[in-house]
Design an enzyme around this catalytic site. Structure first.
Site, PDB file in Angstrom:
ATOM      1  N   ASP A 122      -5.398  10.417   8.811  1.00 28.56           N
ATOM      2  CA  ASP A 122      -4.128   9.940   9.359  1.00 28.56           C
ATOM      3  C   ASP A 122      -3.744  10.681  10.630  1.00 28.56           C
ATOM      4  O   ASP A 122      -4.001  11.878  10.783  1.00 28.56           O
ATOM      5  CB  ASP A 122      -3.020  10.100   8.311  1.00 28.56           C
ATOM      6  CG  ASP A 122      -3.242   9.197   7.124  1.00 28.56           C
ATOM      7  OD1 ASP A 122      -3.193   7.971   7.320  1.00 28.56           O
ATOM      8  OD2 ASP A 122      -3.467   9.697   6.006  1.00 28.56           O
ATOM      9  N   GLU A 145       0.866  -1.171   0.000  1.00 32.47           N
ATOM     10  CA  GLU A 145       0.000   0.000   0.000  1.00 32.47           C
ATOM     11  C   GLU A 145       0.906   1.225   0.000  1.00 32.47           C
ATOM     12  O   GLU A 145       1.647   1.447   0.957  1.00 32.47           O
ATOM     13  CB  GLU A 145      -0.897  -0.025   1.231  1.00 32.47           C
ATOM     14  CG  GLU A 145      -2.116   0.846   1.139  1.00 32.47           C
ATOM     15  CD  GLU A 145      -3.049   0.628   2.324  1.00 32.47           C
ATOM     16  OE1 GLU A 145      -2.904   1.360   3.318  1.00 32.47           O
ATOM     17  OE2 GLU A 145      -3.880  -0.288   2.258  1.00 32.47           O
TER      18      GLU A 145
END
Length: 267
Positions: free
Chosen positions: A60, A49
């Site tokens: 995030d 990824e």
């Protein structure tokens, strides 16, 4: 059959769980990304990824936010990242690569131009955090037409009707966020994760990956007992923070952590 589907099929035949490491492309320098990708495969990564750096990565936590900042210092662009994938494909034609990021860079490039360029580079899937199925009705067919699996997030708070909508739109695998909050958070309830995965399997036969909160071999093993794939990101990025100017140490430390997770999953 797509590379992602073939990967999960092969792992299932071996009785194994997929290990999916996340790293931010271009962190801490663009020159490290392709060698790191190859080394992660050697350490046991099933799928890679690759994070596309963005100035406002709202899903995030601080660790990956800083990784985006370190990458953007070098002006790492989506076009640069597609070139990295293309370079990776020169010697690795089998390991699936998923781009994870946000809609703006794709929007700027143009959906069709991106889909075509990503296919040519050897990208297999796209996880766009801020593109829900309802907003992607004109985009998702374009991705699929270019061999790109659209991968979606399911959260602990996702109701059943949205699980079904996501399952109908997704391909490749479905990514379950194991906890409320952002990447790198601290608590992980394996029992709750198992229950939610069981619920999701009522709506899809796609493999189910679990990420957010996977920190070490022990947590990877625990999640690997109930999921088809384990996704690890912040724990790897922290290895970059430790020695940002020593690329050899970064590759060695990330590979070592992944290898321990792979061993735990296979035990």
């Amino acid at each position: 059959m797509s590379r992602i589907a073939a990967c999960f099929q092969a792992l299932k035949a071996q009785g194994k769980t997929a290990l999916i490491p996340y790293v931010t492309a271009g962190d801490p320098h663009p020159s490290i990304t392709v060698p790191l990708m190859h080394q992660m495969v050697e350490a046991g990564a099933s799928i890679i990824e690759l994070g596309v750096p963005f100035s406002d990565p709202m899903a995030d936590g601080p660790t990956i936010q800083l990784a985006h900042e370190r990458s953007l210092v070098h002006n790492t662009s989506l076009a640069n990242i597609l070139a990295m994938v293309s370079e990776f494909r020169q010697t690795n034609q089998t390991t699936p690569v998923v781009l994870m990021g946000y809609l703006n860079p794709i929007e700027i490039m143009g959906y069709e131009a991106f889909a075509k360029a990503a296919q040519e580079a050897g990208v297999d899937g796209v996880l766009t955090v801020d593109l829900p199925p309802e907003e992607g009705k004109s985009v998702l067919p374009l991705f699929k037409a270019h061999g790109l699996d659209p991968i979606f997030l399911v959260a602990p708070t996702t109701p059943a009707h949205r699980m079904q909508a996501i399952a109908e739109a997704a391909s490749g695998f479905v990514y379950y966020v194991s906890l409320k909050g952002v990447t790198g958070a601290n608590t992980l309830d394996t029992t709750e994760v198992a229950a939610r995965l069981q619920q999701m399997r009522e709506y899809t036969q796609l493999p189910l990956g679990v990420g957010f909160g996977i920190k070490d071999a022990a947590t990877a093993k625990a999640i690997g007992q109930v999921a088809d794939a384990v996704v690890v990101g912040s724990a790897l990025i922290k290895q970059v923070e430790t020695t940002p100017n020593d690329h050899t140490a970064i590759i060695k430390n990330i590979s070592g952590l992944l290898a321990s997770m792979r061993s735990a999953l296979d035990a």
